[in-house]
Design a protein around this motif. Structure first.
Motif, PDB file in Angstrom:
ATOM      1  N   GLY A 181      -1.497 -11.605  -6.322  1.00 21.81           N
ATOM      2  CA  GLY A 181      -1.386 -10.167  -6.077  1.00 21.81           C
ATOM      3  C   GLY A 181      -2.674  -9.426  -5.784  1.00 21.81           C
ATOM      4  O   GLY A 181      -2.655  -8.202  -5.621  1.00 21.81           O
ATOM      5  N   GLY A 182      -3.800 -10.133  -5.679  1.00 23.97           N
ATOM      6  CA  GLY A 182      -5.070  -9.449  -5.450  1.00 23.97           C
ATOM      7  C   GLY A 182      -5.115  -8.666  -4.160  1.00 23.97           C
ATOM      8  O   GLY A 182      -5.785  -7.630  -4.059  1.00 23.97           O
ATOM      9  N   TYR A 183      -4.387  -9.139  -3.146  1.00 27.42           N
ATOM     10  CA  TYR A 183      -4.373  -8.467  -1.842  1.00 27.42           C
ATOM     11  C   TYR A 183      -3.918  -7.014  -1.961  1.00 27.42           C
ATOM     12  O   TYR A 183      -4.293  -6.166  -1.150  1.00 27.42           O
ATOM     13  CB  TYR A 183      -3.427  -9.207  -0.881  1.00 27.42           C
ATOM     14  N   PHE A 184      -3.067  -6.727  -2.978  1.00 32.74           N
ATOM     15  CA  PHE A 184      -2.500  -5.388  -3.087  1.00 32.74           C
ATOM     16  C   PHE A 184      -3.603  -4.357  -3.310  1.00 32.74           C
ATOM     17  O   PHE A 184      -3.516  -3.225  -2.807  1.00 32.74           O
ATOM     18  CB  PHE A 184      -1.486  -5.344  -4.241  1.00 32.74           C
ATOM     19  N   ALA A 185      -4.648  -4.748  -4.030  1.00 28.93           N
ATOM     20  CA  ALA A 185      -5.779  -3.839  -4.251  1.00 28.93           C
ATOM     21  C   ALA A 185      -6.629  -3.709  -2.995  1.00 28.93           C
ATOM     22  O   ALA A 185      -6.909  -2.597  -2.525  1.00 28.93           O
ATOM     23  CB  ALA A 185      -6.625  -4.327  -5.422  1.00 28.93           C
ATOM     24  N   THR A 186      -7.024  -4.852  -2.426  1.00 26.10           N
ATOM     25  CA  THR A 186      -7.996  -4.839  -1.340  1.00 26.10           C
ATOM     26  C   THR A 186      -7.406  -4.540   0.032  1.00 26.10           C
ATOM     27  O   THR A 186      -8.083  -3.974   0.892  1.00 26.10           O
ATOM     28  CB  THR A 186      -8.721  -6.196  -1.283  1.00 26.10           C
ATOM     29  N   ASP A 187      -6.134  -4.909   0.243  1.00 27.31           N
ATOM     30  CA  ASP A 187      -5.549  -4.796   1.580  1.00 27.31           C
ATOM     31  C   ASP A 187      -4.470  -3.729   1.695  1.00 27.31           C
ATOM     32  O   ASP A 187      -4.040  -3.400   2.805  1.00 27.31           O
ATOM     33  CB  ASP A 187      -4.956  -6.143   2.015  1.00 27.31           C
ATOM     34  N   VAL A 188      -4.007  -3.209   0.569  1.00 27.59           N
ATOM     35  CA  VAL A 188      -2.990  -2.155   0.598  1.00 27.59           C
ATOM     36  C   VAL A 188      -3.567  -0.837   0.093  1.00 27.59           C
ATOM     37  O   VAL A 188      -3.550   0.177   0.807  1.00 27.59           O
ATOM     38  CB  VAL A 188      -1.743  -2.550  -0.235  1.00 27.59           C
TER      39      VAL A 188
END
Length: 464
Positions: free
Chosen positions: A140-147
């Motif tokens: 779920g790290g993408y949710f911070a950096t990419d969303v």
């Protein structure tokens, strides 16, 4: 080949314009150790059910037979152990394998939902808001950096965003106390407006209010119910069987209907789909584990979408002058039980254990109907879809409850108890010990050790 991805993203690859794959497969062990990997199969119609998986395996067997592969069915037969499918995959023409950077496409999709939900013309609708993510070293790290960050959110203070299947910090699981405490500490330390906690493959989530209060289990369902009922007044909310009395009151207070069904997120979602086909407006299906699906999101079990809706609601509340703390703004009227206990009672026997558990539940029903051993303030619930649940009048308008059911997967009887008075849960446990000690000739042995220890010297709840 998408490389590292999430379960909801794999389904959306069958839906989003420009992709619309015929099928997608997610390999994940969820929050379990990496050696427990399994497969989740998707088409545009949704995730594969047990019957679908059986058909896939039958098809593989037919293909093997067509290619002259014999299955002996004997122990140690590597063909029967699945080597045919694996060997076929390894020997496939490498030119058939393509890669696709789909996660950026999926992230853009989520950003679009947030922008539409928040409203306005800004490309940075989250500017001025601090939103942090604890991915637990799952996906779920993408949710911070990419969303969130591209929309202007301050994500400083987010933690454990890099994937690591060893989970060195905590298990990525919104039901896990350590995971939620880590998320709460993250919000308090960073002074964030909102925190988000994901499980490994992001089909589950929970959130943390700016006060540092955890919003998971019943509270998360209550928050999502508020959001659903705001957009769809009067809708039905389907949940699993272990939700609190207070959640039912909360949903009814918002003008909605609470349909308490069974454990198992697929059971909950499928019941919502079934009700919809019957003409019942059912916009939200959610389990206390953090699994949740909404009709407007293709009935997809999607922790990222739930988080998106919470982000939108937090911004809405702030714009309406109600502050940024979702707990105080929305959940202030949601009562929490004073005591909550769960017992997982191991069942064993020389005969049919599952049949024996069914017999125990039948006896429990009869015992309740006969007066629950003198507990005249115990009333069986009118609707039971899993085991038997009893409402307990604890006086002065306070209500407890107990539910005895069979585990979905294991030879266990699961007993849940909640009480709104001090010592009430132990008194209920003591009364239930009376039932188990009488027995009903089910032909199974039940390990009552933990229940007996909890009941202790408490007085059985025979009269109020």
């Amino acid at each position: 080949d998408f490389g590292p991805a999430t379960t909801p993203a794999m389904f959306m690859s069958c839906i989003l314009d420009g992709h619309q794959y015929d099928g997608a497969v997610m390999i994940t062990a969820s929050h379990l150790p990496f050696h427990r990997n399994g497969f989740k199969f998707f088409t545009a119609e949704g995730g594969a059910e047990k019957a679908d998986i059986a058909a896939i395996l039958a098809g593989a067997a037919e293909q093997a037979e067509a290619e002259g592969i014999a299955f002996s069915g004997e122990p140690g037969d590597q063909q029967a152990a699945g080597a045919f499918v694996l060997t076929s995959a390894l020997n496939a023409d490498p030119s058939l394998r393509n890669t696709d950077e789909f996660m950026p496409v999926y992230s853009a999709h989520l950003r679009g939902i947030i922008k539409d939900g928040v409203g306005g013309d800004s490309d940075k609708p989250l500017e001025g808001f601090k939103i942090v993510v604890d991915a637990g070293n799952g996906g779920g790290g993408y949710f911070a950096t990419d969303v969130l960050e591209p929309l202007g959110a301050d994500i400083s203070g987010s933690q454990f965003l890099d994937g690591d299947g060893r989970f060195p910090n905590h298990i990525p699981n919104p039901e896990n106390a350590a995971a939620m405490e880590a998320g709460c500490n993250m919000v308090r330390t960073s002074k964030a407006d909102l925190g988000i906690v994901f499980d490994t493959d992001v089909d589950r989530s929970a959130v943390v209010a700016s006060s540092g209060d955890p919003i998971n289990s019943n509270k998360y369902i209550a928050l999502m119910s508020y959001i659903a009922l705001r957009d769809y007044p009067g809708t039905t909310i389907v949940t699993d069987s272990v939700t609190s009395n207070a959640l039912t009151d909360f949903i009814k207070g918002l003008g909605g209907r609470h349909f308490r069904f069974k454990r198992g997120y697929k059971n909950v979602i499928n019941k919502g789909i079934e009700l919809g086909k019957q003409g019942v407006d059912c916009q939200l299906m959610m389990e206390t584990s953090g699994h949740g699906a909404m009709r407007q999101n293709h009935y997809l079990d999607d922790g990222a979408y739930s988080a998106v809706r919470c982000v939108i609601e937090m911004v809405r509340q702030a714009k309406e002058g109600k502050g940024r703390d979702l707990s105080s703004a929305i959940l202030a009227d949601l009562k929490e039980p004073l005591e909550s206990l769960e017992y997982r009672l191991k069942v064993s026997g020389d005969e049919d254990v599952m049949g024996g558990m069914a017999k125990v539940l039948e006896c429990f029903h009869d015992w309740l109907q006969a007066g629950a051993g003198g507990a005249n303030h115990w009333t069986p619930e009118e609707e039971n879809y899993e085991g038997w649940r009893v409402s307990i009048d604890e006086g002065e308008g306070r209500r407890g409850w107990a539910l005895l059911r069979a585990s979905l997967h294991d030879p266990l009887l699961v007993l849940n108890i909640e009480s709104e008075v001090e010592g009430g849960a132990k008194r209920t446990a003591a009364q239930l010990m009376n039932f188990f000690m009488v027995g009903c000739g089910a032909g199974v042995d039940i390990d009552l050790g933990n229940l007996a220890m909890s009941a202790g010297d408490a007085t059985p709840s025979e009269t109020r």
